[in-house]
Write a protein that holds these residues in place. Structure first.
Motif, PDB file in Angstrom:
ATOM      1  N   ASP A 169       0.876  -1.267   0.080  1.00  0.00           N
ATOM      2  CA  ASP A 169      -0.069  -0.011   0.013  1.00  0.00           C
ATOM      3  C   ASP A 169       0.833   1.281  -0.153  1.00  0.00           C
ATOM      4  N   LYS A 170       2.111   1.150   0.247  1.00  0.00           N
ATOM      5  CA  LYS A 170       2.980   2.225   0.186  1.00  0.00           C
ATOM      6  C   LYS A 170       4.386   2.084  -0.482  1.00  0.00           C
ATOM      7  N   THR A 171       5.161   3.152  -0.860  1.00  0.00           N
ATOM      8  CA  THR A 171       6.511   3.327  -1.267  1.00  0.00           C
ATOM      9  C   THR A 171       7.141   4.126  -0.462  1.00  0.00           C
ATOM     10  N   TYR A 172       8.434   3.593  -0.231  1.00  0.00           N
ATOM     11  CA  TYR A 172       9.590   4.403   0.920  1.00  0.00           C
ATOM     12  C   TYR A 172      10.723   4.462   0.091  1.00  0.00           C
ATOM     13  N   ILE A 173      11.202   5.486   0.043  1.00  0.00           N
ATOM     14  CA  ILE A 173      12.635   5.915  -0.224  1.00  0.00           C
ATOM     15  C   ILE A 173      13.480   6.054   1.025  1.00  0.00           C
ATOM     16  N   THR A 174      14.693   5.366   1.107  1.00  0.00           N
ATOM     17  CA  THR A 174      15.664   5.381   2.202  1.00  0.00           C
ATOM     18  C   THR A 174      16.995   5.265   1.694  1.00  0.00           C
ATOM     19  N   HIS A 175      18.038   5.991   2.542  1.00  0.00           N
ATOM     20  CA  HIS A 175      19.282   6.002   2.538  1.00  0.00           C
ATOM     21  C   HIS A 175      20.134   4.458   2.993  1.00  0.00           C
ATOM     22  N   LYS A 176      19.920   3.546   1.980  1.00  0.00           N
ATOM     23  CA  LYS A 176      20.609   2.280   2.325  1.00  0.00           C
ATOM     24  C   LYS A 176      20.780   1.526   0.976  1.00  0.00           C
ATOM     25  N   SER A 177      21.789   0.563   1.419  1.00  0.00           N
ATOM     26  CA  SER A 177      21.791  -0.232   0.108  1.00  0.00           C
ATOM     27  C   SER A 177      20.954  -1.387  -0.179  1.00  0.00           C
ATOM     28  N   LEU A 178      20.796  -1.799  -1.393  1.00  0.00           N
ATOM     29  CA  LEU A 178      19.966  -2.840  -1.522  1.00  0.00           C
ATOM     30  C   LEU A 178      20.564  -4.158  -1.087  1.00  0.00           C
ATOM     31  N   SER A 179      21.962  -4.468  -1.226  1.00  0.00           N
ATOM     32  CA  SER A 179      22.655  -5.574  -0.636  1.00  0.00           C
ATOM     33  C   SER A 179      22.221  -5.552   0.961  1.00  0.00           C
ATOM     34  N   SER A 180      22.504  -4.489   1.657  1.00  0.00           N
ATOM     35  CA  SER A 180      22.234  -4.744   2.995  1.00  0.00           C
ATOM     36  C   SER A 180      21.032  -5.006   3.447  1.00  0.00           C
TER      37      SER A 180
END
Length: 235
Positions: A169-180
């Protein structure tokens, strides 16, 4: 009664990392560590154990070869610890309990520990409290820690220094790597299918060529991921 474990790895640093993690869990006891897979096999076949943390690429014999030679009637739970993601599909055929990819983040290790505890409690007919929270994790969004229910995640998209987490139901943007973030998710429920995408396997609607459909989203399968991804999805 403590949950008895051993660690098998030819890298001393890898053993040390797990030993330090285990210090946080008083219900667990590391009874031995091995860098020699043959010595480890003899110990496993002659000792009552609850869990074995096992590297794949070992001298003398591989971790997979060791698993096939275990003859202990009370077969311990096997947890793979490896730097190689590509062996995950093969490990499922050997009935491993979990597959941890190095470097192993502490949150991912905790999920594994909880899984072992749950398995042992069920085996011993100990009732698991029904109010246990849904599996979840937290990500930082706009200076707030947002709770993500794992079962609501559809896919994660890498965008250089950020990732986009798309849920039901939502989309979030965060400062993080895809691998982690991928490493924090259950490996039996999620798969990296492209250098920029990790998806929830149970949310797939269909596969067409080298594309996966999840709800209204079309997601590409990377060339280097194609064989493993399709074998996991179609098995």
């Amino acid at each position: 009664m403590k949950i008895k474990c051993i660690i098998i790895d030819d890298e001393p640093l890898a053993i040390k990392v797990l030993q330090n993690y285990f210090k946080n869990f008083t219900d667990f006891e590391v009874t031995a560590t091995f860098s020699n897979s043959l010595e480890a096999l003899n110990f496993i076949n002659s000792t009552a154990l609850d869990a074995v943390f096992l590297d794949i690429k070992m001298p003398i014999m591989t971790g997979f070869e060791l698993i096939r030679l275990i003859e202990n009637e009370q077969k311990p739970r096997i947890i793979i610890t490896t730097a190689y993601r590509e062996f995950a599909a093969e490990s499922y055929d050997l009935d491993v309990l979990d597959y941890l990819v190095k470097p192993i983040p502490l949150p991912r290790f905790i999920k594994c520990i909880n899984k072992i505890s749950t398995e042992i409690n069920l085996k011993n007919n100990i009732k698991i409290e029904s109010f246990r929270a849904e599996p979840h994790l937290f990500i930082k969004v706009d200076k707030k820690m947002v709770k993500l229910i794992i079962d609501e995640i559809l896919f994660i998209e890498g965008m250089k220094e950020y990732i986009k987490v798309v849920t039901t139901d939502k989309t979030y943007i965060t400062h993080k790597s895809l691998s982690s973030l991928t490493d924090e998710l259950p490996i039996d429920q999620f798969a990296r299918i492209h250098k920029s995408y990790t998806i929830a396997l149970n949310k797939i609607k269909f596969i067409e060529g080298n594309r996966i459909q999840i709800k209204s989203f079309t997601i590409p399968i990377g060339r280097n991921y194609n064989k493993e991804v399709k074998s996991r999805i179609l098995e």
